[in-house]
Design an enzyme around this catalytic site. Structure first.
Site, PDB file in Angstrom:
ATOM      1  N   ASP A 442       0.830  -1.210   0.000  1.00 58.99           N
ATOM      2  CA  ASP A 442       0.000   0.000   0.000  1.00 58.99           C
ATOM      3  C   ASP A 442       0.866   1.263   0.000  1.00 58.99           C
ATOM      4  O   ASP A 442       2.086   1.213   0.262  1.00 58.99           O
ATOM      5  CB  ASP A 442      -0.892  -0.029   1.255  1.00 58.99           C
ATOM      6  N   ASP A 499     -10.565   1.946  -4.044  1.00 58.80           N
ATOM      7  CA  ASP A 499     -11.155   1.636  -2.742  1.00 58.80           C
ATOM      8  C   ASP A 499     -12.672   1.597  -2.831  1.00 58.80           C
ATOM      9  O   ASP A 499     -13.339   1.264  -1.851  1.00 58.80           O
ATOM     10  CB  ASP A 499     -10.733   2.695  -1.706  1.00 58.80           C
TER      11      ASP A 499
HETATM   12  C1  DGJ Z   1      -6.001   1.728   1.778  1.00 65.64           C
HETATM   13  C2  DGJ Z   1      -6.305   0.547   0.923  1.00 65.64           C
HETATM   14  O1  DGJ Z   1      -6.734   0.953  -0.323  1.00 65.64           O
HETATM   15  C3  DGJ Z   1      -7.317  -0.323   1.639  1.00 65.64           C
HETATM   16  O2  DGJ Z   1      -7.708  -1.391   0.820  1.00 65.64           O
HETATM   17  C4  DGJ Z   1      -6.704  -0.814   2.915  1.00 65.64           C
HETATM   18  O3  DGJ Z   1      -5.636  -1.665   2.635  1.00 65.64           O
HETATM   19  C5  DGJ Z   1      -6.269   0.371   3.749  1.00 65.64           C
HETATM   20  N1  DGJ Z   1      -5.433   1.269   3.013  1.00 65.64           N
HETATM   21  C6  DGJ Z   1      -5.536  -0.094   4.970  1.00 65.64           C
HETATM   22  O4  DGJ Z   1      -5.033   0.941   5.694  1.00 65.64           O
END
Ligand code: DGJ
Length: 695
Positions: A442, A499
């Site tokens: 991430d 997301d």
């Molecule tokens: C942002 C990501 O896009 C989510 O899927 C998740 O992994 C969160 N971060 C976790 O902090």
């Protein structure tokens, strides 16, 4: 009569030709880029034929839109190189031919300015299998220089292609496309975020006003770099047009060696799809390495538990997910340091003993016993002030100490070897001590400054991990789709597209991302009933089928599913598993939907023998009768059998008898592409799924 000495080169295949000419040993220019030229065409004649006239009010010779337009040639637009000497004085090199060498599927052309001791190398290839040009510029200097701008090889675009499609977006709305006309002056995109970013996918499609998904001309570009790009799409005052891509302005430190990322480009006579399938295939077959097949169905626990990790609950969730058909379980944020929310612990990649007193092994063993692979979340480039790492090394932070935080976090300076060594050590220890097959990597904030060395450092770290743990796949995530580009995809196998698990939003995002991304790398999950990022409640059917259009996964708490939801999800997942072998290698063809309320695509198998069509009714249509959905890419003379895979989902309000509602249809490719499929009426926020087979 050809009076100027000219050297020519040709990169071409059955789809396109790029002819380059160097007049008087100057930098080469693309004198032709378009449909494949016949063999035997004289490139010298064609080069001479390309010379344009001069009239009043002009300098006596048109400066070329060369692969690096030069200020020294009185170029009337944005130059391809802006360079200053060690003491800050602008330099205006005039490059001349030095040498050339053949490379695999292409060539390397070397030009030099002897007086300034500068060498410009143009690396140009055309991958035959995918018909994608890969173009890169290198600059070598004897002395230290400051490069403010270096473009990858610059291409002109023809006058009749007067429009461009560019990409913008935001968190939960990646890959937004905008079609705008060329106009005198430069359209400049300079992404200062230090990452690819949701708002700046580095792509551009130049087209004619009539180009659609299925027909017309398109010249498509992508800059394969994760550190923020700069794009110039310029119409010169004299009417000529050029496209430039490079690293974000001023992101490279002074030095002697500079290189752009690869610029990928292609000419398509077959509409946007013609270009899209070349990018899709190239990503899948030439960019991404070591992609595991069959693509496993994901389960990701983020939207089920967030930071609240409890071993028993996670085990129960894994058991349910396995029952639905999941094959990979990803433990998301919250397993390390003392991470109970997003204010702490980034940087401390050590298992949280409060949540996992016996380490991750009990959970991993449980997951493996269910037959699933185990994956783990990291955000290696980031650091919280509330972390042991920060307390020990506050100087490892990138940028000034009073910078604005992003999600309460700071960024590590990845250009530092000690930072990379430390991160490598921590991640490698976790990977060595645990049976882990997957990393979700991430990157949840923009950088405090734009610095190419940061991106190069990240690439080095990932490359080292990939070399030593080749069995571990990596997913690129950055708050969803904030780091999607061919640079990161050279070292990862999947992207977390967004997301947003809202199926309606996903339909749009997936559709536009398919201009570049194949299904096999594009993660798509069935989220909670009430979407966490849009607040919208959607039926399981559209959620499940939307995920089934890409690399499928689930992300809700499966214990909350109703019996009906469980049945639907199981059914769609087993449909996906039964079809993934061909679908994950299929071309995604975007259909030209005449109804703006419908997003439709066709996934066509490599051999053309079968396909699936997904037609999503995003909102209620303005008109009452469904528009026929016209297909594409089929053999007009062949017969195809079409069946409506989810015909049981026709609502009672559909009172008529469209053929497909009750029976399979056998019709020609010509009919399917010209007339299209007549589908039953349906509610908004639903989807029709059709399967086609050549007879
Ligand atoms: C942002 C990501 O896009 C989510 O899927 C998740 O992994 C969160 N971060 C976790 O902090």
């Amino acid at each position: 009569m050809i009076c100027q000495p000219v050297k020519t080169w040709h990169l071409g295949d059955q789809h396109q030709s790029l002819v380059l000419a160097s007049f008087d040993n100057r930098l080469p220019e693309a004198v032709y880029w378009g449909p494949a030229l016949p063999t035997g065409e004289s490139h010298k004649t064609l080069s001479a034929a390309s010379l344009m006239d001069v009239t009043g009010g002009m300098v006596d010779k048109n400066a070329a839109i060369s692969l690096c337009p030069e200020a020294s040639q009185t170029f009337p637009g944005q130059t391809g190189l802006t360079v200053r000497s060690r003491d800050g004085n602008p330099l205006a090199p005039a490059f001349r031919y030095e040498s050339e060498a053949a490379s695999e599927h292409g060539l390397s052309l070397v030009f030099a300015d002897k007086a300034l001791d500068l060498t410009l190398v143009l690396d140009l290839t055309l991958t035959p299998e995918t018909s994608l040009l890969k173009l890169q510029t290198r600059l070598e200097s004897a002395d230290i220089v400051q490069v403010d701008w270096l473009a990858a090889p610059v291409l002109p675009v023809p006058a009749h292609t007067g429009e461009m499609i560019e990409f913008s977006g935001r968190w939960c709305a990646e890959f937004l496309t905008r079609r705008l006309p060329f106009a005198p002056g430069a359209r400049l995109r300079d992404n200062r975020s230090g990452r690819t970013d949701h708002a700046h996918f580095p792509g551009l499609i130049v087209c004619t006003p009539g180009t659609s998904n299925t027909q017309g001309e398109a010249l498509a570009f992508h800059y394969g770099w994760s550190g923020g790009h700069r794009m110039v799409a310029e119409e010169l005052a004299d009417g000529r047009r050029q496209v430039q891509f490079g690293h974000a302005g001023g992101s490279q430190a002074a030095g002697r060696h500079f290189v752009t990322a690869p610029l990928y480009a292609t000419y398509s006579a077959g509409g946007f799809n013609g270009a899209a399938i070349r990018f899709q295939r190239h990503v899948r077959d030439a960019v991404v390495k070591d992609m595991r097949t069959p693509r496993p169905v994901h389960y990701n626990c983020w939207e089920a538990v967030y930071f609240d990790h409890k071993l028993d609950e996670l085990k129960a969730i894994a058991t349910h997910a396995a029952g639905l058909g999941a094959e990979r379980f990803v433990l998301d944020d919250g397993w390390f340091g003392l991470r109970d929310d997003d204010t702490s612990s980034l940087g401390d990649w050590v298992i949280d003993g409060r949540k996992y007193p016996d380490g991750l092994t009990p959970l991993i063993d449980h997951v493996k016993a269910l037959g699933l692979e185990f994956g783990l979340w990291f955000e290696p480039e980031m650091i919280n002030e509330d972390s042991d790492l920060y307390r020990a090394h506050p100087d490892w932070v990138l940028g000034p100490s009073d910078q604005t935080r992003g999600r309460q976090q700071l960024v590590l300076d990845m250009a530092r070897e000690d930072v990379r060594t430390h991160l490598y050590g921590q991640i490698a220890t976790i990977l060595r001590d645990n049976d882990i097959g997957y990393i979700k990597w991430d990157h949840n904030r923009v950088l405090p400054l734009v610095d190419a060395a940061q991106t190069e450092g990240v690439y080095q770290l990932i490359d080292r991990l990939r070399a030593n743990f080749p069995q571990v796949e990596i997913e690129s995530c950055a708050s969803g789709g904030g780091r999607i580009d061919f640079g990161i995809l050279e070292r990862t196998q999947r992207v977390w597209l967004s997301d947003s698990n809202d199926a309606l939003e996903r339909q749009r995002i997936q559709h536009d991302a398919a201009l570049y991304l194949p299904a096999a790398v594009t993660g798509s999950h069935v989220g909670p009933r009430r979407c966490h990022t849009s607040g919208r409640t959607l039926d399981i059917r559209i959620r499940a089928w939307t995920a089934a259009q890409r690399h499928m996964g689930f992300e809700m708490d499966p214990r909350e599913l109703t019996e009906d939801e469980t049945d639907v999800l199981r059914e769609v997942t087993s449909w996906w598993k039964a079809n993934r072998d061909w679908m994950m290698r299929a071309d995604i063809l975007r259909l030209d939907s005449s109804d703006p309320a419908v997003i439709a695509e066709q996934q066509l198998a490599e051999n053309g023998d079968r396909f699936a069509v997904f037609a999503a009714q995003i909102r209620a249509s303005d008109q009452i009768l469904p528009h026929p959905v016209r297909l594409t890419g089929l053999d007009p003379a062949s017969l195809y059998r079409i069946s409506l895979a989810n015909r049981d989902q026709a609502p009672q309000l559909s009172r008529g008898s469209p053929f497909l509602k009750t029976e399979d249809l056998e019709v020609s490719g010509q009919y399917l592409m010209s007339h299209g499929l007549t589908l039953p009426w349906r509610f908004p926020e639903t989807i029709w799924v059709l399967e086609g087979q050549r007879l």
